[in-house]
Write a protein that holds these residues in place. Structure first.
Motif, PDB file in Angstrom:
ATOM      1  N   VAL A 480     -50.208 -14.114  64.602  1.00 42.28           N
ATOM      2  CA  VAL A 480     -50.902 -14.189  63.315  1.00 42.28           C
ATOM      3  C   VAL A 480     -51.618 -12.876  62.994  1.00 42.28           C
ATOM      4  O   VAL A 480     -52.334 -12.777  62.023  1.00 42.28           O
ATOM      5  N   GLN A 481     -51.338 -11.875  63.776  1.00 42.84           N
ATOM      6  CA  GLN A 481     -52.052 -10.611  63.664  1.00 42.84           C
ATOM      7  C   GLN A 481     -51.997 -10.016  62.259  1.00 42.84           C
ATOM      8  O   GLN A 481     -53.003  -9.620  61.696  1.00 42.84           O
ATOM      9  N   SER A 482     -50.806  -9.984  61.704  1.00 45.27           N
ATOM     10  CA  SER A 482     -50.647  -9.289  60.438  1.00 45.27           C
ATOM     11  C   SER A 482     -51.433  -9.942  59.304  1.00 45.27           C
ATOM     12  O   SER A 482     -51.860  -9.288  58.378  1.00 45.27           O
ATOM     13  N   SER A 483     -51.637 -11.238  59.393  1.00 42.49           N
ATOM     14  CA  SER A 483     -52.278 -11.932  58.288  1.00 42.49           C
ATOM     15  C   SER A 483     -53.769 -12.167  58.523  1.00 42.49           C
ATOM     16  O   SER A 483     -54.421 -12.838  57.748  1.00 42.49           O
ATOM     17  N   SER A 484     -54.311 -11.626  59.595  1.00 45.47           N
ATOM     18  CA  SER A 484     -55.717 -11.921  59.890  1.00 45.47           C
ATOM     19  C   SER A 484     -56.601 -10.697  59.831  1.00 45.47           C
ATOM     20  O   SER A 484     -56.159  -9.584  60.060  1.00 45.47           O
ATOM     21  N   GLU A 485     -57.858 -10.940  59.577  1.00 48.48           N
ATOM     22  CA  GLU A 485     -58.849  -9.873  59.689  1.00 48.48           C
ATOM     23  C   GLU A 485     -59.109  -9.619  61.177  1.00 48.48           C
ATOM     24  O   GLU A 485     -58.908 -10.501  62.005  1.00 48.48           O
ATOM     25  N   ASP A 486     -59.620  -8.444  61.493  1.00 48.44           N
ATOM     26  CA  ASP A 486     -59.859  -8.086  62.886  1.00 48.44           C
ATOM     27  C   ASP A 486     -60.780  -9.059  63.613  1.00 48.44           C
ATOM     28  O   ASP A 486     -60.516  -9.477  64.732  1.00 48.44           O
ATOM     29  N   ASP A 487     -61.909  -9.416  62.971  1.00 49.67           N
ATOM     30  CA  ASP A 487     -62.853 -10.289  63.682  1.00 49.67           C
ATOM     31  C   ASP A 487     -62.298 -11.708  63.830  1.00 49.67           C
ATOM     32  O   ASP A 487     -62.579 -12.407  64.791  1.00 49.67           O
ATOM     33  N   GLY A 488     -61.459 -12.121  62.873  1.00 51.86           N
ATOM     34  CA  GLY A 488     -60.812 -13.435  62.993  1.00 51.86           C
ATOM     35  C   GLY A 488     -59.880 -13.447  64.181  1.00 51.86           C
ATOM     36  O   GLY A 488     -59.802 -14.404  64.943  1.00 51.86           O
ATOM     37  N   LEU A 489     -59.168 -12.332  64.343  1.00 51.29           N
ATOM     38  CA  LEU A 489     -58.211 -12.230  65.454  1.00 51.29           C
ATOM     39  C   LEU A 489     -58.940 -12.212  66.791  1.00 51.29           C
ATOM     40  O   LEU A 489     -58.522 -12.840  67.779  1.00 51.29           O
ATOM     41  N   CYS A 490     -60.068 -11.510  66.801  1.00 51.22           N
ATOM     42  CA  CYS A 490     -60.865 -11.425  68.016  1.00 51.22           C
ATOM     43  C   CYS A 490     -61.336 -12.832  68.430  1.00 51.22           C
ATOM     44  O   CYS A 490     -61.277 -13.217  69.590  1.00 51.22           O
ATOM     45  N   LYS A 491     -61.751 -13.595  67.420  1.00 46.67           N
ATOM     46  CA  LYS A 491     -62.215 -14.957  67.685  1.00 46.67           C
ATOM     47  C   LYS A 491     -61.066 -15.818  68.240  1.00 46.67           C
ATOM     48  O   LYS A 491     -61.236 -16.582  69.188  1.00 46.67           O
ATOM     49  N   LEU A 492     -59.893 -15.643  67.644  1.00 48.07           N
ATOM     50  CA  LEU A 492     -58.732 -16.415  68.092  1.00 48.07           C
ATOM     51  C   LEU A 492     -58.381 -16.068  69.539  1.00 48.07           C
ATOM     52  O   LEU A 492     -58.094 -16.947  70.358  1.00 48.07           O
ATOM     53  N   ASN A 493     -58.405 -14.769  69.848  1.00 49.46           N
ATOM     54  CA  ASN A 493     -58.145 -14.336  71.233  1.00 49.46           C
ATOM     55  C   ASN A 493     -59.123 -14.981  72.194  1.00 49.46           C
ATOM     56  O   ASN A 493     -58.748 -15.478  73.261  1.00 49.46           O
ATOM     57  N   GLN A 494     -60.384 -14.993  71.798  1.00 46.30           N
ATOM     58  CA  GLN A 494     -61.437 -15.548  72.653  1.00 46.30           C
ATOM     59  C   GLN A 494     -61.216 -17.056  72.841  1.00 46.30           C
ATOM     60  O   GLN A 494     -61.335 -17.586  73.941  1.00 46.30           O
ATOM     61  N   GLN A 495     -60.842 -17.725  71.729  1.00 43.95           N
ATOM     62  CA  GLN A 495     -60.652 -19.182  71.793  1.00 43.95           C
ATOM     63  C   GLN A 495     -59.454 -19.585  72.654  1.00 43.95           C
ATOM     64  O   GLN A 495     -59.367 -20.720  73.090  1.00 43.95           O
ATOM     65  N   CYS A 496     -58.512 -18.649  72.818  1.00 43.94           N
ATOM     66  CA  CYS A 496     -57.319 -18.962  73.618  1.00 43.94           C
ATOM     67  C   CYS A 496     -57.515 -18.615  75.093  1.00 43.94           C
ATOM     68  O   CYS A 496     -56.620 -18.849  75.907  1.00 43.94           O
ATOM     69  N   SER A 497     -58.656 -18.052  75.455  1.00 46.92           N
ATOM     70  CA  SER A 497     -58.831 -17.551  76.824  1.00 46.92           C
ATOM     71  C   SER A 497     -59.089 -18.682  77.820  1.00 46.92           C
ATOM     72  O   SER A 497     -59.526 -19.782  77.452  1.00 46.92           O
ATOM     73  N   SER A 498     -58.830 -18.359  79.078  1.00 46.82           N
ATOM     74  CA  SER A 498     -59.053 -19.361  80.137  1.00 46.82           C
ATOM     75  C   SER A 498     -60.537 -19.730  80.222  1.00 46.82           C
ATOM     76  O   SER A 498     -60.888 -20.888  80.447  1.00 46.82           O
ATOM     77  N   LEU A 499     -61.413 -18.750  79.997  1.00 49.86           N
ATOM     78  CA  LEU A 499     -62.851 -19.008  80.093  1.00 49.86           C
ATOM     79  C   LEU A 499     -63.309 -19.988  79.014  1.00 49.86           C
ATOM     80  O   LEU A 499     -64.121 -20.897  79.275  1.00 49.86           O
ATOM     81  N   HIS A 500     -62.780 -19.804  77.813  1.00 51.72           N
ATOM     82  CA  HIS A 500     -63.142 -20.706  76.708  1.00 51.72           C
ATOM     83  C   HIS A 500     -62.665 -22.136  77.037  1.00 51.72           C
ATOM     84  O   HIS A 500     -63.400 -23.102  76.860  1.00 51.72           O
ATOM     85  N   ALA A 501     -61.445 -22.230  77.521  1.00 54.23           N
ATOM     86  CA  ALA A 501     -60.886 -23.559  77.817  1.00 54.23           C
ATOM     87  C   ALA A 501     -61.678 -24.257  78.917  1.00 54.23           C
ATOM     88  O   ALA A 501     -62.068 -25.421  78.793  1.00 54.23           O
ATOM     89  N   THR A 502     -61.943 -23.513  79.987  1.00 54.59           N
ATOM     90  CA  THR A 502     -62.561 -24.160  81.147  1.00 54.59           C
ATOM     91  C   THR A 502     -64.021 -24.518  80.874  1.00 54.59           C
ATOM     92  O   THR A 502     -64.540 -25.495  81.412  1.00 54.59           O
ATOM     93  N   SER A 503     -64.699 -23.758  79.995  1.00 52.71           N
ATOM     94  CA  SER A 503     -66.094 -24.078  79.683  1.00 52.71           C
ATOM     95  C   SER A 503     -66.191 -25.414  78.964  1.00 52.71           C
ATOM     96  O   SER A 503     -67.223 -26.071  79.008  1.00 52.71           O
ATOM     97  N   ARG A 504     -65.082 -25.829  78.323  1.00 54.84           N
ATOM     98  CA  ARG A 504     -65.071 -27.087  77.577  1.00 54.84           C
ATOM     99  C   ARG A 504     -64.386 -28.234  78.328  1.00 54.84           C
ATOM    100  O   ARG A 504     -64.090 -29.282  77.769  1.00 54.84           O
ATOM    101  N   VAL A 505     -64.090 -27.990  79.590  1.00 54.34           N
ATOM    102  CA  VAL A 505     -63.450 -28.993  80.454  1.00 54.34           C
ATOM    103  C   VAL A 505     -62.096 -29.446  79.874  1.00 54.34           C
ATOM    104  O   VAL A 505     -61.759 -30.624  79.881  1.00 54.34           O
TER     105      VAL A 505
END
Ligand code: COA
Length: 548
Positions: A480-505
């Motif tokens: 979705v890179q081409s259609s997103s703003e930089d900070d939106g993409l950064c948020k998406l990357n963060q939301q897909c990370s292992s740390l984000h997933a595991t913090s939410r069980v």
């Protein structure tokens, strides 16, 4: 190590089995290549970040709370309690260590509780223990989620439960997010009833505050122990009594050990201190009967290749291509031996038989996109393993593609697109209904609906762990890179990370790649030695006749 697996592996060889003559995987890995070295360095970097977060979570609620716990409240720290409870030198598989990490409502260290599978008097048990240094062990939304996940594990794997309750009850500022809904705090009690209906023992120690709803935990357990002076059990504490009746009463007089062991009958065993309470608990568990083979393993061949090399096999976005799945399998299974099933058909999915510490397992690993033939082979293999009672291990690294719209695949071929959907749906169906233990390790990406077929969380695997590099989401951020703003993409990357997933069980924890073999073994063992009650009438504490 991320998970607290104590080093008991070398001395637990009990059963010796003849090793199979499955073919040995011949590794093609070039460990001197720059690509491999880059991957090792990258995995070490991510692992360090996660290790730092784990150490912080293990430290609990900060200096002031730690001092108060010991000096003012005169209690043992939760990890010291576990040391006294668990068999020395036996492994403890701690789960969801990073639950609560940097949540929107704050950083709740370990979600304020420790959960895991450990051995007491030779019997595997599920442990659930509040950490009262984290906001007095009060329950945040993520604490409830972690507790419910623990009960789910106990139910699915039929493990006896030991609770160590030391909690201020619901974290009141967030009560709306933990009280009213179906998967909120009340579910804890429904689960206790279900455990009881299946005859699975639940033992609870009241070693601190046990207020409001938490008061039902010992009362709905098969047996409960309470510690003099520090254990208290009531729906509303002394401040509430004073506010509503004006009466001043001490915590001990309102709901201490004497009250509940002599008068209410809410608890069964009186302990003068915590050490005694933990010793009584061990004695109770000793009456459960022996495990056949807890955490033991056959005298098996280790893999032919170093587990440390798994660090370099972690897959990262932007790398030109993934390493073949066989390279990963070769570093996990006994003797790197693997009897592949249908190697020439649907090679985007590797399926086959291996042994793990002498136990036959079926391995299913992504090796490319889940094309129709690959998915149909996966379904067939799951059915075979299910019919033979062979546990399944899923090594998930799936990249979902929209077959009908993606240019570089079989995009315009509607016929093939339909075939893919049909085959994948069939695999999801088969994996969902398989009755053998299923354990999933996300070793790379887990994107899109195809990941369901690899036994994602929604298909209820017995356990699901992540490698540090794992990413989880509906769609890959780079798509979705081409259609997103930089900070939106950064948020998406963060939301897909292992740390984000595991913090939410959303999983049971992040593991180091080189721990995969041990973690699989512990999980498989937990899934395969269910507690079997001799007879079962369910259990209610109806004898609690109030004489006050
Ligand atoms: N909700 C929100 N915060 C809570 C809490 C709760 N249920 N219980 C304790 N806390 C917080 C305190 O506000 C304090 O926060 P701070 O460190 O920012 O000051 C921290 O946890 C430690 O509590 P404290 O009261 O200092 O610890 P203690 O060891 O002296 O007492 C309890 C522990 C559990 C006896 C006491 O905190 C208490 O009575 N809590 C309320 C219990 C209750 O009525 N729960 C009903 C929930 S439905």
């Amino acid at each position: 190590m991320f998970l607290s697996i104590r080093a008991a592996w070398a001395c637990t060889c009990i059963v010796k089995r003849t090793l199979s003559s499955f073919p040995v995987i011949k590794s093609q890995l070039d460990i001197n290549s720059s690509r491999f070295h880059d991957n090792v360095a990258r995995t070490r970097g991510v692992a360090l970040e996660i290790q730092t977060a784990i150490e912080s979570a293990r430290a609990g609620g900060g200096t002031r709370a730690l001092e108060r716990h010991v000096k003012a409240n005169k209690k043992l720290f939760v990890r010291d309690r576990l040391k006294l409870l668990l068999d020395p030198n036996a492994p403890f598989l701690e789960l969801s260590q990073l639950a609560g990490h940097e949540m929107p409502y704050g950083d709740v260290k370990g979600a304020g509780l420790i959960t895991g599978i450990g051995q007491i008097e030779g019997r595997m048990c599920f442990i659930n223990a509040n950490d009262a240094t984290v906001k007095a062990g009060s329950m945040f939304p993520v604490s409830v989620k972690k507790q419910l996940r623990g009960q789910e594990i106990a139910l699915q794997n039929q493990l006896p439960v030991v609770n160590l309750v030391d909690s201020g009850g619901a974290f009141l500022p967030l009560q709306a997010e933990i009280f009213p809904d179906s998967e909120h705090g009340g579910k804890t009690f429904a689960n206790l009833a279900t455990l009881s209906s299946k005859g699975i023992p639940v033992v609870t120690i009241v070693c601190g505050s046990c207020t409001a709803g938490a008061a039902y935990i010992p009362t709905m357990s098969q047996e409960a122990i309470i510690v003099k002076s520090i254990g208290s059990l009531y729906l509303g504490g002394p401040p509430l009594v004073k506010a509503s009746t004006g009466e001043e009463v001490s915590s001990e007089d309102l709901g201490g050990a004497d009250v509940h062991c002599s008068i209410s009958g809410c608890t069964d065993h009186y302990a003068t201190n915590e050490e005694e309470a933990l010793a009584i608990t061990r004695n109770i568990v000793a009456t459960f009967g022996e495990d056949k083979s807890p955490f033991s393993h056959a005298d098996s061949d280790p893999p032919c290749y170093s587990a440390d090399e798994l660090l370099g096999l972690a897959h990262y976005p932007g790398s030109s291509s993934k390493y073949p799945a066989l390279e990963v399998i070769a570093r996990i299974v006994d003797g790197s031996k693997f009897q592949e099933f249908k190697p020439k058909y649907g090679p985007e999915l590797i399926t086959g038989y291996a042994k793990l510490y002498g136990q036959v397992v079926g391995v299913i690993a992504n090796n490319g996109e889940m094309a129709p033939d690959a998915a149909s082979k996966g379904s067939q293999f799951v059915q075979i393993c299910n019919s033979r009672g062979i546990p399944l291990i899923f090594l998930c690294d799936v990249v979902d593609r929209c077959y009908s719209c993606n240019e570089d695949t079989i995009s315009s071929d509607v016929h093939k697109s339909g075939l893919a959907i049909k085959a994948q749906a069939q695999m999801i169906h088969t994996v969902s209904l398989a009755q053998v233990p299923r354990i999933t390790i996300v070793v790379g990406d887990s994107f899109g609906p195809t990941s369901f077929a690899m036994c994602s969380r929604s298909l209820s695997p017995n356990f699901l762990f992540l490698w540090p590099n794992a990413r989880i989401g509906a769609v890959r951020p780079e798509e979705v890179q081409s259609s997103s703003e930089d900070d939106g993409l950064c948020k998406l990357n963060q939301q897909c990370s292992s740390l984000h997933a595991t913090s939410r069980v959303w999983d049971d924890g992040i593991i180091l790649p080189q721990q995969t073999r041990q973690v699989l073994h512990l999980s498989l063992t937990a899934a395969q030695y269910p507690y079997r009650p001799m007879g079962n009438t369910g259990m209610t504490r109806t004898r609690a006749v109030m004489r006050m």
